[in-house]
Design an enzyme around this catalytic site. Structure first.
Site, PDB file in Angstrom:
ATOM      1  N   CYS A   1      -3.064  50.572  24.326  1.00  0.00           N
ATOM      2  CA  CYS A   1      -2.090  51.596  23.938  1.00  0.00           C
ATOM      3  C   CYS A   1      -2.806  52.899  23.625  1.00  0.00           C
ATOM      4  CB  CYS A   1      -1.267  51.146  22.734  1.00  0.00           C
ATOM      5  SG  CYS A   1       0.019  52.336  22.262  1.00  0.00           S
TER       6      CYS A   1
ATOM      7  N   CYS B   1      -1.164  54.854  20.753  1.00  0.00           N
ATOM      8  CA  CYS B   1      -1.435  54.264  19.440  1.00  0.00           C
ATOM      9  C   CYS B   1      -2.856  54.559  18.963  1.00  0.00           C
ATOM     10  CB  CYS B   1      -1.244  52.753  19.481  1.00  0.00           C
ATOM     11  SG  CYS B   1       0.299  52.179  20.184  1.00  0.00           S
ATOM     12  N   ASP B   2      -3.821  54.433  19.867  1.00  0.00           N
ATOM     13  CA  ASP B   2      -5.227  54.403  19.464  1.00  0.00           C
ATOM     14  C   ASP B   2      -6.072  55.567  19.955  1.00  0.00           C
ATOM     15  OD1 ASP B   2      -4.657  51.934  18.310  1.00  0.00           O
ATOM     16  OD2 ASP B   2      -5.170  50.833  20.140  1.00  0.00           O
TER      17      ASP B   2
END
Length: 330
Positions: free
Chosen positions: A143, A146-147
């Site tokens: 992701c 997300c990261d």
């Protein structure tokens, strides 16, 4: 065991639904699963080392700690949390029937409920290359949104694996933080839409590696430092210095246990009535990534969990009125 509301799933969608349902005195039961979909209770967030885009945590919070807090808040308001996996359902009649993973076929008495919220999420597809287990969350992710902004990836070269729209989108997103982004495409062309492929191909910070497989993740024992690339035609291998490997090869919605009774799209995601959490079966609701293949974020999943709980509450009120009306006619 009978419950007014059963929630299947323990990510932000499931726990938000539980919190709202519990505060509305619906006495929900939440089945959080035991490695359901290959992921620990808490869902995909448990595979994220640092969450920096969830409101209320200005300094960030680990994915596992955030899911622990979700669970604590659900329990505080009275949610009955069961650490077991639902493996089969019967939604043909009311109340709905649910069987736990170790149930002995129809011999075991099923759990039942009046309303069901499916919040089982979608599992990111992974290649399980050599070194993946060692460097997952230490340079490997599924992701980018997300990261990607994590310090471990900032101003570093990264590689995205995939050839579709998701790969192009995630690679473009990562250019905000990375020094350079490579896209490893196993074929000689993108599967992505023309506009997405063109955007990625023309980006000055993106290099497309055609006909390339990533076969191994290497590092210094602590973090990822290199990806091993293999030419799809010649089989020759070489090492590429990168600090991150991002999978963008799709997700699989966790819906197999439903037996195909709920409507899905062509890729298996549950279909809901637009603007609601309602599925094609009255009293069954969907929340989170199990029906959202576009955003796939913790905050949007939480929002849809709220919607599902409110929709379930309205359904139960209507159901109670219908039963009272039937009783009055006897």
């Amino acid at each position: 065991m009978h419950s007014k509301v059963v929630i299947i799933g323990s990510g932000p969608a499931g726990h938000t639904a539980a919190i709202y349902a519990a505060r509305a005195h619906m006495q929900p039961t939440l089945f959080e699963g035991m490695m359901a979909g290959g992921v620990a209770p808490g869902g995909q967030l448990t595979t994220t080392s640092e969450v920096e885009n969830f409101p209320g945590f200005p300094t960030g919070i680990s994915g596992s700690e955030l899911t622990d807090r979700f669970r604590e808040q659900s329990e505080r308001f009275g949610t009955n949390i069961v650490t077991e996996t639902i493996s089969r359902v019967d939604l043909s009649g009311h109340p709905f029937k649910l069987w736990r993973e170790d149930a002995d076929g129809d011999k075991d008495t099923p759990d039942t409920c009046d309303a069901l919220i499916v919040a089982t999420g979608a599992t990111a597809k992974r290649l399980h290359i050599t070194g993946e287990d060692k460097y997952w969350q230490r340079g490997m992710s599924a992701c980018a949104v997300c990261d990607g902004a994590a310090p471990i990836f900032r101003d570093k070269p990264l590689v995205v694996i995939g050839g579709g729209d998701s790969a192009c989108e995630e690679a473009t997103f990562l250019t905000k933080y990375a020094s350079h982004v490579y896209i490893a495409v196993r074929r000689d062309v993108f599967r992505a839409s023309r506009i997405m492929a063109k955007r990625a191909s023309n980006h000055p910070k993106i290099t497309v590696l055609w006909g390339t497989h990533v076969t191994e993740a290497k590092g210094d024992g602590k973090v990822l430092t290199h990806a091993v690339l293999q030419d799809a035609k010649t089989g020759e291998t070489r090492e590429l210095e990168v600090s991150g490997i991002f999978y963008a090869i799709g997700h699989k919605p966790n819906t197999d246990f439903l037996g195909g009774v709920l409507d899905t799209d062509s890729t298996g995601y549950l279909v809901v009535k637009p603007g609601t959490s309602l599925t094609n079966i009255r009293g069954v609701f969907a929340a989170g990534d199990v029906h959202d293949k576009h955003y796939r974020q913790a905050i949007t999943a939480a929002g849809s969990g709220c919607m599902a709980a409110l929709d379930a509450e309205k359904f139960l009120e209507d159901l109670a009125e219908e039963e009272q009306e039937k009783a009055s006619k006897l």
